[in-house]
Design a protein around this motif. Structure first.
Motif, PDB file in Angstrom:
ATOM      1  N   THR A 136     -87.011   9.713   3.161  1.00  0.00           N
ATOM      2  CA  THR A 136     -86.827  10.647   4.275  1.00  0.00           C
ATOM      3  C   THR A 136     -85.776  11.513   4.337  1.00  0.00           C
ATOM      4  OG1 THR A 136     -86.167   8.867   5.730  1.00  0.00           O
ATOM      5  CG2 THR A 136     -88.488   8.917   5.134  1.00  0.00           C
ATOM      6  N   GLN A 137     -85.912  12.687   5.116  1.00  0.00           N
ATOM      7  CA  GLN A 137     -84.800  13.462   5.173  1.00  0.00           C
ATOM      8  C   GLN A 137     -85.130  13.668   6.886  1.00  0.00           C
ATOM      9  OE1 GLN A 137     -84.330  16.823   3.126  1.00  0.00           O
ATOM     10  NE2 GLN A 137     -82.715  17.949   4.301  1.00  0.00           N
ATOM     11  N   CYS A 138     -83.901  13.641   7.769  1.00  0.00           N
ATOM     12  CA  CYS A 138     -84.050  13.561   8.898  1.00  0.00           C
ATOM     13  C   CYS A 138     -82.784  14.542   9.755  1.00  0.00           C
ATOM     14  CB  CYS A 138     -83.829  12.195   9.591  1.00  0.00           C
ATOM     15  SG  CYS A 138     -84.476  12.100  11.336  1.00  0.00           S
ATOM     16  N   TRP A 139     -82.694  15.022  10.802  1.00  0.00           N
ATOM     17  CA  TRP A 139     -81.539  15.737  11.402  1.00  0.00           C
ATOM     18  C   TRP A 139     -80.678  14.811  11.933  1.00  0.00           C
ATOM     19  CZ3 TRP A 139     -80.367  15.156  16.583  1.00  0.00           C
ATOM     20  CH2 TRP A 139     -81.533  14.527  17.342  1.00  0.00           C
ATOM     21  N   VAL A 140     -81.002  13.444  12.367  1.00  0.00           N
ATOM     22  CA  VAL A 140     -79.875  12.419  12.547  1.00  0.00           C
ATOM     23  C   VAL A 140     -79.946  11.358  12.055  1.00  0.00           C
ATOM     24  CG1 VAL A 140     -81.247  11.792  14.459  1.00  0.00           C
ATOM     25  CG2 VAL A 140     -78.837  11.462  14.467  1.00  0.00           C
ATOM     26  N   SER A 141     -78.786  10.585  11.657  1.00  0.00           N
ATOM     27  CA  SER A 141     -78.904   9.336  10.851  1.00  0.00           C
ATOM     28  C   SER A 141     -79.816   8.525  11.534  1.00  0.00           C
ATOM     29  CB  SER A 141     -77.350   8.808  10.534  1.00  0.00           C
ATOM     30  OG  SER A 141     -77.716   7.612   9.758  1.00  0.00           O
ATOM     31  N   TYR A 180     -74.168  17.082   6.094  1.00  0.00           N
ATOM     32  CA  TYR A 180     -74.904  17.118   7.363  1.00  0.00           C
ATOM     33  C   TYR A 180     -76.283  16.721   7.100  1.00  0.00           C
ATOM     34  CZ  TYR A 180     -70.930  20.195   8.503  1.00  0.00           C
ATOM     35  OH  TYR A 180     -69.643  20.944   8.292  1.00  0.00           O
ATOM     36  N   GLY A 181     -76.667  15.984   8.222  1.00  0.00           N
ATOM     37  CA  GLY A 181     -78.045  15.545   8.379  1.00  0.00           C
ATOM     38  C   GLY A 181     -78.048  14.051   7.597  1.00  0.00           C
ATOM     39  N   ALA A 182     -79.229  13.487   7.507  1.00  0.00           N
ATOM     40  CA  ALA A 182     -79.371  12.345   6.884  1.00  0.00           C
ATOM     41  C   ALA A 182     -80.628  12.295   5.901  1.00  0.00           C
ATOM     42  CB  ALA A 182     -79.994  11.232   7.974  1.00  0.00           C
ATOM     43  N   LEU A 183     -80.441  11.442   4.685  1.00  0.00           N
ATOM     44  CA  LEU A 183     -81.207  11.333   3.783  1.00  0.00           C
ATOM     45  C   LEU A 183     -81.202   9.948   3.318  1.00  0.00           C
ATOM     46  CD1 LEU A 183     -82.955  13.039   1.805  1.00  0.00           C
ATOM     47  CD2 LEU A 183     -81.301  12.918  -0.009  1.00  0.00           C
ATOM     48  N   ASN A 184     -82.228   9.238   3.425  1.00  0.00           N
ATOM     49  CA  ASN A 184     -82.170   7.783   3.640  1.00  0.00           C
ATOM     50  C   ASN A 184     -83.363   7.179   2.761  1.00  0.00           C
ATOM     51  OD1 ASN A 184     -81.047   8.468   6.449  1.00  0.00           O
ATOM     52  ND2 ASN A 184     -80.296   6.356   5.574  1.00  0.00           N
ATOM     53  N   SER A 228     -81.639  13.502  -4.145  1.00  0.00           N
ATOM     54  CA  SER A 228     -80.135  14.251  -4.262  1.00  0.00           C
ATOM     55  C   SER A 228     -79.724  14.839  -2.983  1.00  0.00           C
ATOM     56  CB  SER A 228     -80.329  15.439  -5.413  1.00  0.00           C
ATOM     57  OG  SER A 228     -80.876  14.665  -6.503  1.00  0.00           O
ATOM     58  N   PRO A 229     -78.587  14.439  -2.428  1.00  0.00           N
ATOM     59  CA  PRO A 229     -78.086  14.978  -1.248  1.00  0.00           C
ATOM     60  C   PRO A 229     -77.399  16.696  -1.531  1.00  0.00           C
ATOM     61  CG  PRO A 229     -76.495  13.559  -2.209  1.00  0.00           C
ATOM     62  CD  PRO A 229     -77.353  13.265  -2.967  1.00  0.00           C
ATOM     63  N   HIS A 230     -77.189  16.893  -2.740  1.00  0.00           N
ATOM     64  CA  HIS A 230     -76.644  18.157  -2.990  1.00  0.00           C
ATOM     65  C   HIS A 230     -76.917  18.381  -4.669  1.00  0.00           C
ATOM     66  CE1 HIS A 230     -72.990  16.779  -4.702  1.00  0.00           C
ATOM     67  NE2 HIS A 230     -72.694  15.864  -3.599  1.00  0.00           N
TER      68      HIS A 230
END
Length: 685
Positions: A136-141, A180-184, A228-230
């Motif tokens: 999941t991707q989120c605007w905050v961890s 920036y942001g959160a990827l978990n 992938s974060p980037h």
């Protein structure tokens, strides 16, 4: 005519009744949703009951009690410690012991069924498989907003799915931690016998599949969101084919039981393996991001009880100020060329020293982590700092330095990670005094008497007493911390509990009566010199005391100061304040309380780090203050000053303490005897 007040009061109450009732009911509803409805740990969390008890009821390596039927993992029947991958260690029969039966292997007993399914902890020895993975991707961890009770970033689910496949569990490592942001990553864990469990994970580029032409694709599942974060987009594929009831013992050992994320390109945590390729390779200043997995249960091997060899020897290697980072590190102040990946080069140097010296124990004296914004993921750094030691099956201990918790990871958390590494002897110590990691270890004789012959004290000298935070949350200390009064009291209390022994010690010769008289040789102590006293002690902490820079004792036989080694080329590293540990603690803890015992101190040597280009030993009022000297290419140094490591070679069953330093060019520097036969005359004061 007066206006009656009762009707007016009644009308007022009636007018506010409806809104007041609405507000009260709405408040009750919010209280139920956000507080009462949420599961809470309750008092069991404070008492560490239930599933958490497994990590405190197990016999710790530093315990006085040793189960004579237990054999730690990695221990062969000769008594030599070996790593799980490559047996290394002394095969010399002199390193065997009589009181520790190593003929059987007994793993610590606990019930894996008691472990929770909805808590992520890579140290938890789960044997339960995973059923599903999501990203999941989120605007905050997730978890960064403590006042938000729900995980708003968790994947969609229903009560039925939670019951059959397990609740979603957050892998609490943000893959976008460097951005920036959160990827978990999330996963489900279940003990049901009718749910297919995950046996393989692949990371592939967009458009690739893990199965070839003609192979079944039903057992492979694609996670829809990129991992992938980037950079290039990559996706997780996982294979869930067999149910638990269909698995053989080999299948269960190959089943994936935990997922983690590490940063940097070094080896993963013990028991885990990397999933190739990385979720994001290293780019510029951004460290590589890797998904790691554990198959089956792989508990770390435990350290054996510390003991002297049969001929009365015990060697300690001090490793000071590694300053490791998440990345491979940057070389500092060295003529070594090329010098890329300073952490790895330092580990290679430590490997060489270990192979040449073959110590019985290694002590890391602080600043294992570089801090200063480069060790922002402490677990990834801790996974590699003691790797050369654990690969050789050598017991080790550690204390904290001023840099270790600069980047946010608490000392309590780091202690937990270090205790989860192989052959660790680290202890957290009492919680009601300053610092984390105030503890002691005892070194025993190898004969059946199992007599304590040496005490090793470890103290947390703290980090900073004053400082400031920059906008990025990094600590900039302005004054060093010190050893506080409650730590002094703890040391004196522990010292008072040490039992006196007959010194010098003679091993129990019941197994070898034929060699009884050969031990009474001319180079040993005569019976007339025997006395009852505590064993000698060494003490390890990071930041030196103010007294370490005091005037040295004078050798009566030569008239020269007892100060050997390099000092005075850098500012003093002690704290500006103190609670008087040297005078109120060290000088008060005597070998014996008997008047005839004199004024001999229990602690003979204090070993410090902190000052990388200070490496002298100076005796102050009968106590040797020794610096380890910088051994890492990742920490500051001085051109022309070789990296080095200090060793303490203890012999004569603890009576003689010798020290020397081994440099990066294999030179032995300042070989001297501190205590025992050949040492300077005892302090008279």
């Amino acid at each position: 005519m007066p206006i009656p007040t009762v009707p007016r009061l009644a009308r007022f109450i009636r007018s506010i009744f409806v809104p007041a009732t609405a507000i009260f009911c709405f408040s009750c509803l919010l209280t139920f949703i956000f507080i009462l409805y949420q599961p809470t740990p309750g008092p069991g969390s404070i008492q560490r009951l239930g599933w958490q008890s497994w990590d405190i009821v197990i016999d710790t390596p530093g315990s006085d009690h040793v189960d004579v039927e237990e054999k730690p993992a990695g221990q062969d029947t000769s008594g030599a410690i070996s790593s799980p991958e490559q047996p290394v260690g002394s095969q010399d029969p002199s390193h065997e012991v009589d009181w520790w039966n190593v003929s059987e292997t007994t793993a610590p007993q606990f019930d894996p069924v008691s472990l929770p399914l909805d808590v992520w902890d890579p140290l938890m020895p789960h044997d339960t498989g995973l059923s599903e993975i999501a990203v999941t991707q989120c605007w905050v961890s997730p978890g960064s907003l403590p006042w938000v009770p729900l995980d708003v970033c968790a994947p969609w689910s229903t009560k039925e799915l939670d019951t059959t496949r397990g609740k979603w569990v957050l892998v609490n490592q943000n893959l976008k931690r460097q951005g920036y942001g959160a990827l978990n990553i999330y996963y489900r864990r279940t003990r049901r016998l009718d749910i297919p469990l995950i046996s393989d994970i692949r990371i592939l580029s967009d458009g690739q599949t893990p199965y070839g032409p003609g192979e079944s694709s039903d057992v492979w599942h694609l996670v829809s969101r990129s991992i992938s974060p980037h950079g290039e987009k990559k996706y997780i594929w996982y294979k869930a084919e067999k149910m638990l009831r269909q698995m053989s013992d080999a299948d269960k050992q190959n089943m994936i039981t935990e997922i983690d994320v590490m940063f940097g390109d070094d080896k993963p945590w013990y028991g885990f393996e990397k999933v190739e390729p990385p979720a994001a390779p290293q780019q510029n200043f951004a460290a590589g991001v890797w998904v790691t997995i554990r198959r089956g249960v792989k508990p770390p091997p435990r350290a054996p009880p510390l003991h002297f060899s049969r001929d009365g020897k015990f060697k300690v290697l001090q490793v000071a100020d590694l300053h490791f980072s998440v990345t491979a590190g940057v070389c500092r102040d060295t003529l070594l060329s090329p010098c890329e990946g300073s952490d790895n080069i330092t580990n290679s140097l430590i490997s060489h020293v270990l192979d040449v010296e073959n110590p019985d124990m290694v002590v890391f004296t602080g600043d294992q982590l570089n801090g200063q914004g480069t060790s922002w993921d402490a677990k990834s750094v801790l996974a590699k700092f003691a790797q050369t030691v654990t690969d050789r099956g050598i017991p080790w201990a550690a204390v904290f330095g001023n840099h270790d918790d600069e980047d946010g990871e608490s000392r309590e958390a780091q202690i937990k990670w270090m205790q989860g590494l192989p052959y660790s002897l680290v202890e957290s110590g009492p919680k009601d005094i300053h610092g984390v990691g105030n503890y002691l270890l005892k070194v025993y004789s190898a004969d059946p008497s199992k007599t304590q012959l040496l005490t090793l004290y470890f103290l947390d000298s703290g980090s900073y007493s004053r400082g400031w935070y920059d906008p990025f949350g990094l600590v900039h200390g302005t004054e060093y911390d010190w050893i506080h009064q409650d730590q002094i009291d703890w040391f004196l209390e522990e010292s008072s509990r040490i039992s006196s022994i007959e010194r010098p010690f003679t091993p129990d010769g019941a197994k070898d009566m034929g060699g009884l008289w050969s031990r009474q040789s001319s180079d040993q102590y005569l019976p007339s010199t025997r006395r009852l006293a505590k064993p000698n002690a060494l003490m390890f902490f990071h930041i030196p005391l103010e007294e370490a820079y005091s005037k040295a004792d004078t050798d009566p036989s030569t008239g020269k100061p007892l100060d050997v080694g390099q000092s005075g080329v850098e500012p003093h590293g002690n704290a500006k304040k103190q609670d008087g540990f040297f005078h109120k603690g060290i000088l008060q803890a005597l070998e014996t309380d008997h008047r005839a015992g004199g004024n001999t101190k229990e602690v003979k040597v204090i070993a410090n780090g902190h000052c990388h280009i200070t490496e002298n030993c100076r005796r102050i009022k009968g106590v040797w203050m020794c610096f380890g000297g910088g051994g890492s290419y990742s920490g500051y140094g001085k051109i022309g000053f070789d990296r080095r490591f200090r060793l303490y070679d203890i012999s004569d069953y603890g009576e003689t303490i010798r020290t020397y330093k081994r440099t990066e060019h294999d030179e032995i520097v300042d070989d001297m005897i501190l205590v025992g036969n050949g040492a300077p005359q005892p302090y008279q004061g």
